[in-house]
Design an enzyme around this catalytic site. Structure first.
Site, PDB file in Angstrom:
ATOM      1  N   ARG A  55      11.870  -5.663   3.756  1.00 35.97           N
ATOM      2  CA  ARG A  55      11.606  -4.210   3.734  1.00 35.97           C
ATOM      3  C   ARG A  55      12.659  -3.437   4.529  1.00 35.97           C
ATOM      4  O   ARG A  55      13.069  -3.831   5.611  1.00 35.97           O
ATOM      5  CB  ARG A  55      10.238  -3.921   4.322  1.00 35.97           C
ATOM      6  CG  ARG A  55      10.040  -2.421   4.524  1.00 35.97           C
ATOM      7  CD  ARG A  55       8.641  -2.016   4.723  1.00 35.97           C
ATOM      8  NE  ARG A  55       7.980  -2.723   5.788  1.00 35.97           N
ATOM      9  CZ  ARG A  55       6.669  -2.668   5.987  1.00 35.97           C
ATOM     10  NH1 ARG A  55       5.913  -1.950   5.182  1.00 35.97           N
ATOM     11  NH2 ARG A  55       6.124  -3.317   6.971  1.00 35.97           N
ATOM     12  N   ARG A  74      -0.044  -9.318  13.162  1.00 33.32           N
ATOM     13  CA  ARG A  74      -0.601  -8.298  12.251  1.00 33.32           C
ATOM     14  C   ARG A  74      -1.542  -8.937  11.228  1.00 33.32           C
ATOM     15  O   ARG A  74      -2.582  -8.382  10.903  1.00 33.32           O
ATOM     16  CB  ARG A  74       0.536  -7.562  11.524  1.00 33.32           C
ATOM     17  CG  ARG A  74       1.258  -6.587  12.436  1.00 33.32           C
ATOM     18  CD  ARG A  74       2.602  -6.211  11.886  1.00 33.32           C
ATOM     19  NE  ARG A  74       2.522  -5.386  10.702  1.00 33.32           N
ATOM     20  CZ  ARG A  74       3.553  -5.204   9.852  1.00 33.32           C
ATOM     21  NH1 ARG A  74       4.701  -5.802  10.062  1.00 33.32           N
ATOM     22  NH2 ARG A  74       3.402  -4.424   8.821  1.00 33.32           N
ATOM     23  N   ARG A 127      -9.130   0.979   9.554  1.00 29.58           N
ATOM     24  CA  ARG A 127      -8.693  -0.402   9.697  1.00 29.58           C
ATOM     25  C   ARG A 127      -9.703  -1.253  10.431  1.00 29.58           C
ATOM     26  O   ARG A 127      -9.482  -2.442  10.618  1.00 29.58           O
ATOM     27  CB  ARG A 127      -7.410  -0.388  10.518  1.00 29.58           C
ATOM     28  CG  ARG A 127      -6.197  -0.841   9.782  1.00 29.58           C
ATOM     29  CD  ARG A 127      -5.071  -0.689  10.766  1.00 29.58           C
ATOM     30  NE  ARG A 127      -3.958  -1.446  10.383  1.00 29.58           N
ATOM     31  CZ  ARG A 127      -2.893  -0.972   9.744  1.00 29.58           C
ATOM     32  NH1 ARG A 127      -2.839   0.279   9.380  1.00 29.58           N
ATOM     33  NH2 ARG A 127      -1.897  -1.751   9.481  1.00 29.58           N
ATOM     34  N   LYS A 167       0.840  -1.217   0.000  1.00 27.00           N
ATOM     35  CA  LYS A 167       0.000   0.000   0.000  1.00 27.00           C
ATOM     36  C   LYS A 167       0.869   1.260   0.000  1.00 27.00           C
ATOM     37  O   LYS A 167       0.611   2.190  -0.755  1.00 27.00           O
ATOM     38  CB  LYS A 167      -0.918   0.046   1.245  1.00 27.00           C
ATOM     39  CG  LYS A 167      -1.845  -1.135   1.391  1.00 27.00           C
ATOM     40  CD  LYS A 167      -2.674  -1.037   2.654  1.00 27.00           C
ATOM     41  CE  LYS A 167      -1.895  -1.103   3.950  1.00 27.00           C
ATOM     42  NZ  LYS A 167      -1.204  -2.368   4.230  1.00 27.00           N
ATOM     43  N   ARG A 218      11.928  -2.397  10.271  1.00 25.15           N
ATOM     44  CA  ARG A 218      10.897  -2.119  11.277  1.00 25.15           C
ATOM     45  C   ARG A 218      10.807  -3.248  12.297  1.00 25.15           C
ATOM     46  O   ARG A 218      10.879  -4.416  11.944  1.00 25.15           O
ATOM     47  CB  ARG A 218       9.532  -1.924  10.589  1.00 25.15           C
ATOM     48  CG  ARG A 218       9.336  -0.519  10.086  1.00 25.15           C
ATOM     49  CD  ARG A 218       8.140  -0.329   9.216  1.00 25.15           C
ATOM     50  NE  ARG A 218       6.909  -0.959   9.671  1.00 25.15           N
ATOM     51  CZ  ARG A 218       5.746  -0.811   9.042  1.00 25.15           C
ATOM     52  NH1 ARG A 218       5.672  -0.059   7.947  1.00 25.15           N
ATOM     53  NH2 ARG A 218       4.664  -1.413   9.477  1.00 25.15           N
TER      54      ARG A 218
HETATM   55  P1  AP5 Z   1       4.934  -1.518   1.651  1.00 25.29           P
HETATM   56  O1  AP5 Z   1       4.598  -0.628   0.518  1.00 25.29           O
HETATM   57  O2  AP5 Z   1       5.729  -0.947   2.777  1.00 25.29           O
HETATM   58  O3  AP5 Z   1       3.644  -2.289   2.191  1.00 25.29           O
HETATM   59  P2  AP5 Z   1       2.421  -1.776   3.078  1.00 25.29           P
HETATM   60  O4  AP5 Z   1       1.205  -2.467   2.559  1.00 25.29           O
HETATM   61  O5  AP5 Z   1       2.407  -0.284   3.133  1.00 25.29           O
HETATM   62  O6  AP5 Z   1       2.839  -2.432   4.441  1.00 25.29           O
HETATM   63  P3  AP5 Z   1       2.811  -1.887   5.933  1.00 25.29           P
HETATM   64  O7  AP5 Z   1       3.499  -2.963   6.734  1.00 25.29           O
HETATM   65  O8  AP5 Z   1       3.377  -0.502   6.035  1.00 25.29           O
HETATM   66  O9  AP5 Z   1       1.328  -1.877   6.235  1.00 25.29           O
HETATM   67  P4  AP5 Z   1       0.755  -1.967   7.599  1.00 25.29           P
HETATM   68  O10 AP5 Z   1      -0.650  -1.716   7.203  1.00 25.29           O
HETATM   69  O11 AP5 Z   1       1.000  -3.170   8.396  1.00 25.29           O
HETATM   70  O12 AP5 Z   1       1.574  -0.880   8.422  1.00 25.29           O
HETATM   71  P5  AP5 Z   1       1.185   0.554   8.958  1.00 25.29           P
HETATM   72  O13 AP5 Z   1       2.397   1.368   8.908  1.00 25.29           O
HETATM   73  O14 AP5 Z   1      -0.046   1.054   8.314  1.00 25.29           O
HETATM   74  O15 AP5 Z   1       5.703  -2.791   1.011  1.00 25.29           O
HETATM   75  C1  AP5 Z   1       6.249  -3.799   1.839  1.00 25.29           C
HETATM   76  C2  AP5 Z   1       7.624  -4.221   1.272  1.00 25.29           C
HETATM   77  O16 AP5 Z   1       7.432  -4.840   0.002  1.00 25.29           O
HETATM   78  C3  AP5 Z   1       8.611  -3.066   1.018  1.00 25.29           C
HETATM   79  O17 AP5 Z   1       9.895  -3.496   1.274  1.00 25.29           O
HETATM   80  C4  AP5 Z   1       8.423  -2.751  -0.472  1.00 25.29           C
HETATM   81  O18 AP5 Z   1       9.601  -2.178  -1.060  1.00 25.29           O
HETATM   82  C5  AP5 Z   1       8.136  -4.143  -1.026  1.00 25.29           C
HETATM   83  N1  AP5 Z   1       7.249  -4.123  -2.167  1.00 25.29           N
HETATM   84  C6  AP5 Z   1       6.164  -3.323  -2.349  1.00 25.29           C
HETATM   85  N2  AP5 Z   1       5.567  -3.599  -3.521  1.00 25.29           N
HETATM   86  C7  AP5 Z   1       6.289  -4.624  -4.065  1.00 25.29           C
HETATM   87  C8  AP5 Z   1       6.180  -5.380  -5.271  1.00 25.29           C
HETATM   88  N3  AP5 Z   1       5.177  -5.128  -6.127  1.00 25.29           N
HETATM   89  N4  AP5 Z   1       7.060  -6.371  -5.513  1.00 25.29           N
HETATM   90  C9  AP5 Z   1       8.054  -6.632  -4.632  1.00 25.29           C
HETATM   91  N5  AP5 Z   1       8.239  -5.943  -3.486  1.00 25.29           N
HETATM   92  C10 AP5 Z   1       7.361  -4.949  -3.205  1.00 25.29           C
HETATM   93  O19 AP5 Z   1       0.789   0.207  10.479  1.00 25.29           O
HETATM   94  C11 AP5 Z   1       1.756  -0.246  11.399  1.00 25.29           C
HETATM   95  C12 AP5 Z   1       1.086  -0.461  12.754  1.00 25.29           C
HETATM   96  O20 AP5 Z   1       0.552   0.781  13.256  1.00 25.29           O
HETATM   97  C13 AP5 Z   1      -0.120  -1.429  12.788  1.00 25.29           C
HETATM   98  O21 AP5 Z   1       0.301  -2.783  12.903  1.00 25.29           O
HETATM   99  C14 AP5 Z   1      -0.868  -0.933  14.029  1.00 25.29           C
HETATM  100  O22 AP5 Z   1      -0.246  -1.372  15.215  1.00 25.29           O
HETATM  101  C15 AP5 Z   1      -0.687   0.581  13.947  1.00 25.29           C
HETATM  102  N6  AP5 Z   1      -1.760   1.236  13.179  1.00 25.29           N
HETATM  103  C16 AP5 Z   1      -1.609   2.013  12.073  1.00 25.29           C
HETATM  104  N7  AP5 Z   1      -2.781   2.473  11.637  1.00 25.29           N
HETATM  105  C17 AP5 Z   1      -3.733   1.970  12.495  1.00 25.29           C
HETATM  106  C18 AP5 Z   1      -5.149   2.085  12.549  1.00 25.29           C
HETATM  107  N8  AP5 Z   1      -5.821   2.799  11.624  1.00 25.29           N
HETATM  108  N9  AP5 Z   1      -5.792   1.415  13.521  1.00 25.29           N
HETATM  109  C19 AP5 Z   1      -5.136   0.692  14.455  1.00 25.29           C
HETATM  110  N10 AP5 Z   1      -3.771   0.553  14.458  1.00 25.29           N
HETATM  111  C20 AP5 Z   1      -3.084   1.190  13.478  1.00 25.29           C
END
Ligand code: AP5
Length: 261
Positions: free
Chosen positions: A168, A212, A129, A43, A201
């Site tokens: 990542r 997660r 979420r 994402k 991370r």
């Molecule tokens: P990346 O683009 O970083 O993936 P992502 O879907 O953004 O993954 P996240 O882990 O950031 O999502 P998340 O939803 O768990 O984390 P968030 O920060 O929101 O890609 C991943 C990897 O793959 C990278 O290395 C990239 O280079 C690679 N890649 C991408 N596309 C590719 C492709 N096509 N081919 C190959 N490689 C590729 O949340 C973190 C934490 O915060 C949560 O666990 C929770 O504790 C808290 N939190 C955040 N928001 C909320 C909320 N709204 N409610 C409750 N808790 C929350």
């Protein structure tokens, strides 16, 4: 790999009365999109590409929590946020891979509603979420007289997701995201855009990833139906390299007459 210069997003990251140093220019059409999908599906990577193409800012709730966590080197606004018990509990949830409680997330969002009425539009990444968060977002947007254009739902098999997460690397300064194999930085461990020292991370460790994924299945997956019923859902396969998925995303948006190609 396309080099993308990421906007500062100070108003989003710091909240309160903080304003962006370089607000987005007024686009012909401001896009207002939500990006849905399991952790690690890509994402954030797609949000960066969409931001460069459409002009809207990537608004990631995870980036706010990580900025607070790394607040040693950040502004006093963030340091004072770090002192709140709610935020300390939120960071603990994040470390373990659990979702942060809805009330904490929603109070952060309410402090940042100005980003939802930004003239440049927005790309919500990681929010909502849960169904509670989605209902709250509907209310906030209705109050601001703003409508969502679409909800992009990225789908990928779990094995591929786990390999994306384990490789990542992230920049602590500009939040750019790399992958050791699929999207490597030009110089090992240094951000191409700002020279920041890339890090892995804490919540990308195997146990936190398991938690997660479970949180996603139980709390976030129901949003697919929530937005399908509202006619906003656009499903996109997240297989293949980022640029290919990005092409699919633009095709899907143009199929909904939201972009012209
Ligand atoms: P990346 O683009 O970083 O993936 P992502 O879907 O953004 O993954 P996240 O882990 O950031 O999502 P998340 O939803 O768990 O984390 P968030 O920060 O929101 O890609 C991943 C990897 O793959 C990278 O290395 C990239 O280079 C690679 N890649 C991408 N596309 C590719 C492709 N096509 N081919 C190959 N490689 C590729 O949340 C973190 C934490 O915060 C949560 O666990 C929770 O504790 C808290 N939190 C955040 N928001 C909320 C909320 N709204 N409610 C409750 N808790 C929350």
């Amino acid at each position: 790999m396309t080099t993308i210069v990421k906007r500062g997003r100070e108003a989003w990251i710091e909240g309160g009365t903080t304003r962006c140093k370089a607000p987005p220019p007024t686009p012909v059409k401001p896009y207002r999109l939500v990006l849905l999908g399991a952790p690690g599906v890509g994402k954030g990577t797609q949000a960066e590409l969409l931001s460069a193409e459409l002009g809207a800012c990537q608004l990631s709730t995870g980036d706010i929590f990580r900025a607070v966590k790394n607040a040693d080197s950040a502004s006093s606004t963030l340091r004072s946020a770090l002192l709140s018990p709610d935020m300390a509990a939120a960071l603990d949830c994040m470390r373990k891979g659990e979702l942060v409680p809805d009330e904490t997330v929603l109070s952060l969002i309410r402090e940042r509603t100005k980003c939802l009425r930004c003239r440049g539009g927005f790309l919500l990444d990681g929010f909502p979420r849960t169904v509670t968060q989605a209902r709250a977002l509907d209310q906030i947007l209705a109050q601001e007289n703003v409508r969502l254009d679409a909800v992009l739902d990225y789908e990928l098999p779990i094995e591929t997701i786990v390999s994306r997460l384990s490789g990542r690397r992230t920049c602590p300064s500009c939040k750019a995201v790399y992958h050791i194999a699929a999207r490597p930085a030009k110089a090992e461990r240094l951000c191409d855009q700002c020279g920041g020292q890339l890090f892995q991370r804490e919540d990308d460790q195997p146990e936190a990833v398991r938690v997660r994924m479970q949180a996603y299945d139980e709390s976030t997956r129901p949003l697919i139906d929530y937005y399908r019923q509202r006619g906003l859902l656009v499903s996109i396969s997240a297989e293949g390299p980022p640029e290919q998925i990005f092409g699919r995303t633009l095709d899907a948006l143009s199929g909904k007459m939201l972009v012209t190609r």
